[in-house]
Design a protein around this motif. Structure first.
Motif, short mmCIF file in Angstrom:
data_model
loop_
_atom_site.label_atom_id
_atom_site.label_comp_id
_atom_site.label_asym_id
_atom_site.label_seq_id
_atom_site.Cartn_x
_atom_site.Cartn_y
_atom_site.Cartn_z
N ASN A 1 -8.03 -0.13 7.07
CA ASN A 1 -8.62 0.43 8.28
C ASN A 1 -7.47 0.95 9.14
OD1 ASN A 1 -10.98 0.56 10.37
ND2 ASN A 1 -9.24 -0.38 11.43
N ALA A 2 -7.32 2.26 9.17
CA ALA A 2 -6.18 2.87 9.85
C ALA A 2 -6.40 2.94 11.35
CB ALA A 2 -5.96 4.28 9.30
N HIS A 3 -5.29 3.04 12.07
CA HIS A 3 -5.40 3.33 13.51
C HIS A 3 -6.05 4.70 13.68
CE1 HIS A 3 -4.50 3.02 17.74
NE2 HIS A 3 -3.88 4.18 17.71
N GLY A 4 -5.60 5.69 12.92
CA GLY A 4 -6.28 6.97 12.79
C GLY A 4 -6.79 7.56 14.08
N SER A 5 -5.90 7.76 15.05
CA SER A 5 -6.34 8.24 16.35
C SER A 5 -6.69 9.73 16.35
CB SER A 5 -5.25 7.98 17.40
OG SER A 5 -4.07 8.67 17.06
N GLY A 6 -6.12 10.48 15.43
CA GLY A 6 -6.37 11.92 15.40
C GLY A 6 -5.26 12.72 16.04
N THR A 7 -4.10 12.08 16.24
CA THR A 7 -2.92 12.81 16.70
C THR A 7 -1.97 12.97 15.52
OG1 THR A 7 -1.64 10.86 17.36
CG2 THR A 7 -3.14 11.80 18.99
N ARG A 8 -1.27 14.07 15.51
CA ARG A 8 -0.39 14.38 14.39
C ARG A 8 0.69 13.31 14.21
NH1 ARG A 8 -0.56 19.02 11.89
NH2 ARG A 8 -1.75 19.90 13.64
N GLN A 9 1.31 12.90 15.31
CA GLN A 9 2.41 11.95 15.17
C GLN A 9 1.92 10.58 14.69
OE1 GLN A 9 4.71 10.76 18.52
NE2 GLN A 9 2.97 10.30 19.85
N ASN A 10 0.73 10.15 15.14
CA ASN A 10 0.23 8.87 14.67
C ASN A 10 -0.12 8.91 13.19
OD1 ASN A 10 -1.18 6.07 15.10
ND2 ASN A 10 -2.64 7.36 14.01
N ASP A 11 -0.80 9.98 12.76
CA ASP A 11 -1.19 10.06 11.35
C ASP A 11 0.02 10.02 10.44
OD1 ASP A 11 -3.73 10.27 12.36
OD2 ASP A 11 -4.06 12.35 11.75
N ARG A 12 1.08 10.71 10.81
CA ARG A 12 2.29 10.72 10.00
C ARG A 12 2.98 9.36 10.04
NH1 ARG A 12 4.52 16.64 12.06
NH2 ARG A 12 3.21 17.92 10.68
N HIS A 13 3.02 8.77 11.22
CA HIS A 13 3.68 7.48 11.42
C HIS A 13 3.04 6.39 10.56
CE1 HIS A 13 3.62 3.59 13.71
NE2 HIS A 13 4.91 3.82 13.82
N GLU A 14 1.73 6.23 10.65
CA GLU A 14 1.13 5.13 9.91
C GLU A 14 1.02 5.42 8.41
OE1 GLU A 14 -2.86 3.88 10.80
OE2 GLU A 14 -3.46 5.87 11.50
N THR A 15 0.85 6.69 8.05
CA THR A 15 0.86 7.00 6.62
C THR A 15 2.21 6.66 6.01
OG1 THR A 15 -0.84 8.73 6.81
CG2 THR A 15 0.66 8.87 4.93
N ALA A 16 3.29 6.95 6.72
CA ALA A 16 4.63 6.57 6.25
C ALA A 16 4.74 5.05 6.11
CB ALA A 16 5.70 7.09 7.20
N ALA A 17 4.15 4.31 7.05
CA ALA A 17 4.20 2.86 6.99
C ALA A 17 3.42 2.33 5.78
CB ALA A 17 3.64 2.26 8.27
N PHE A 18 2.25 2.92 5.50
CA PHE A 18 1.48 2.50 4.33
C PHE A 18 2.26 2.72 3.05
CE2 PHE A 18 -2.47 3.88 6.94
CZ PHE A 18 -2.41 2.71 7.68
N LYS A 19 2.88 3.88 2.95
CA LYS A 19 3.65 4.20 1.75
C LYS A 19 4.86 3.27 1.61
CE LYS A 19 2.28 9.09 1.68
NZ LYS A 19 2.72 10.49 1.89
N ALA A 20 5.50 2.94 2.74
CA ALA A 20 6.68 2.09 2.70
C ALA A 20 6.35 0.67 2.26
CB ALA A 20 7.36 2.07 4.06
N THR A 21 5.18 0.16 2.67
CA THR A 21 4.85 -1.23 2.35
C THR A 21 4.02 -1.38 1.08
OG1 THR A 21 3.02 -1.00 3.91
CG2 THR A 21 4.97 -2.17 4.67
N LEU A 22 3.08 -0.50 0.88
CA LEU A 22 2.17 -0.65 -0.27
C LEU A 22 2.68 0.06 -1.52
CD1 LEU A 22 -1.28 -0.15 1.53
CD2 LEU A 22 0.06 -2.24 1.24
N GLY A 23 3.68 0.89 -1.38
CA GLY A 23 4.25 1.57 -2.54
C GLY A 23 3.22 2.44 -3.24
N GLU A 24 3.21 2.38 -4.56
CA GLU A 24 2.27 3.21 -5.33
C GLU A 24 0.82 2.84 -5.05
OE1 GLU A 24 2.77 5.88 -7.30
OE2 GLU A 24 4.79 5.77 -6.44
N HIS A 25 0.59 1.59 -4.63
CA HIS A 25 -0.79 1.18 -4.32
C HIS A 25 -1.36 1.96 -3.14
CE1 HIS A 25 -4.30 -1.36 -4.42
NE2 HIS A 25 -4.10 -1.80 -3.18
N ALA A 26 -0.49 2.47 -2.27
CA ALA A 26 -0.95 3.25 -1.12
C ALA A 26 -1.74 4.48 -1.57
CB ALA A 26 0.24 3.68 -0.26
#
Length: 425
Positions: free
Chosen positions: A308-333
């Motif tokens: 369940n993403a923060h997903g506010s609808g701002t460009r910087q947030n979407d990029r920020h949390e997507t990067a965090a998902f990729k960094a922690t979940l790896g290929e599972h992201a």
């Protein structure tokens, strides 16, 4: 010795699109949006004139005339949601020692509506610097201090244990639920009402976000203005609402035969110490919160069934949390479904984290992932599965929910289907 664990046994929701948990879940699974032109006040002079408003009638929701006058709209939401959550849980507060009942309520902007209305009144619409001290609202102090919201919920439940109001911006809801879980885990309380509320749709709040151009100016098409992860997104849509959860110790809940929606398995908070409104594009502080939350839950990254993403609808947030998902979940992201319910109920500031926890608990209960509404053209820079437009039936046992707030606050929480009792050394 058994480890105390917090489980969710009741849910109460006041949200745009309908009051009550059933109406809330139907809105999400239908993929409908509740955003529209602001009706609470004349917004014609503002840049963003849209919001996700709750169709809330205090009397119809069981509040007395005295309660309606006494409480700000945010506090009204909280009391109504608390009553629904208690009824849903089947818990009998009178059977729990009052000093073992706790409250943890989050809010970002407190009783803003009442404060603004009353200032307008005593200052003659802002024309007088010296206000009319003979004409204040008798309950004005309750509006001034956010702790009054926690007090109202405590009175509604007869809670004489720890009562706290948490205010950490847009992570307030997640942080308040985490605090409530901590009360259970530490043995400080046996039953906790945990959640968050905000009613920020007022001129001062809209002006704050207009000033930094954070909200969507898509006034001609409000139903499609909130577009998390979409290439054409242009800001978030302000919302309002509340969710309150009943938390109990897992073993005690089982012994009384309670329905258990989920377990709060892990949580963590971090800060970026960077900027009041800006986010680092690498998302490393959010990634660290995710890593610690999963560690506390003793779960591997590939156990996450839904984000369940923060997903506010701002460009910087979407990029920020997507990067965090990729960094922690790896290929599972790239395999796990991710979505944002803010596309449907807007961004209710401090309340939204608790509302999202309610959605996550229901996703586990129903094995259904809510969609990201209005996602017609996914941003090619992001590249994850954001569950566009339609809810997805999907086995959900473990959910990761994240929040990001002004001031650099970052929170991650892991919710799981009820797990068997375990011991520890």
């Amino acid at each position: 010795m058994n480890q105390r664990r917090a489980v969710v046994t009741g849910i109460g929701v006041v949200a745009p699109g309908g009051v009550g948990t059933k109406a809330f879940w139907k809105l999400l699974t239908d993929g409908r949006t509740a955003t529209r032109a602001i009706s609470h006040f004349d917004a014609s002079g503002f840049r963003s004139r849209i919001a996700a408003e709750a169709d809330f009638n205090p009397a119809a929701c069981g509040l007395t005339a005295e309660e309606t006058v006494r409480m700000d709209r945010a506090a009204q939401f909280a009391v109504v949601a608390a009553r629904e959550a208690l009824a849903d849980s089947g818990a009998a507060p009178e059977e729990v020692p009052a000093h073992r009942i706790g409250v943890s309520v989050g809010t970002a902007v407190g009783c803003t509506v009442t404060l603004e209305q009353q200032y307008t009144q005593v200052s003659d619409n802002g024309s007088r610097w010296v206000v009319d001290a003979a004409d204040p609202f008798p309950h004005l102090y309750r509006a001034l201090v956010p702790s009054a919201i926690g007090a109202e919920v405590a009175w509604a439940a007869g809670a004489q244990g720890p009562v706290r109001t948490v205010s950490t911006g847009c992570t307030s809801g997640l942080d308040a639920v985490a605090q409530g879980a901590q009360y259970i885990e530490d043995g400080t309380a046996d039953l906790v009402l945990a959640g968050a509320t905000d009613a920020p749709i007022s001129p001062i709040t809209v002006a704050c976000f207009d000033a930094i151009k954070a909200t969507s100016p898509n006034n001609d098409d409000p139903a499609h203005a909130s577009r998390p992860f979409d290439r054409d997104r242009d800001g978030f849509v302000l919302g309002e609402g509340c969710a309150v959860l009943i938390l109990e110790e897992a073993g005690a809940a089982r012994r009384r035969g309670a329905r258990i929606y989920c377990e709060i398995a892990g949580y963590a908070q971090r800060s970026n110490a960077f900027h009041m409104t800006g986010l680092r594009p690498d998302g490393l502080e959010l990634a660290e919160a995710i890593r610690v939350a999963l560690d506390r839950a003793r779960l591997p990254v590939d156990s996450v069934d839904y984000v369940n993403a923060h997903g506010s609808g701002t460009r910087q947030n979407d990029r920020h949390e997507t990067a965090a998902f990729k960094a922690t979940l790896g290929e599972h992201a790239y395999r796990v479904p991710v979505s944002s319910i803010k596309s449907m109920v807007g961004h209710s500031l401090g309340a939204i984290g608790a509302i999202e926890v309610a959605a996550c608990a229901l996703a586990i209960e129903m094995d259904t992932v809510p969609p990201t509404a209005n996602l017609h053209t996914p941003d090619p820079e992001l590249g994850l599965d954001y569950v566009p437009l339609e809810a997805r039936e999907y086995p959900v046992d473990t959910v990761l929910s994240v929040g990001s707030g002004f001031g650099g606050f970052q929170t991650a929480m892991v919710l799981t289907a009820p797990r068997p009792e375990v011991g520890h050394d």
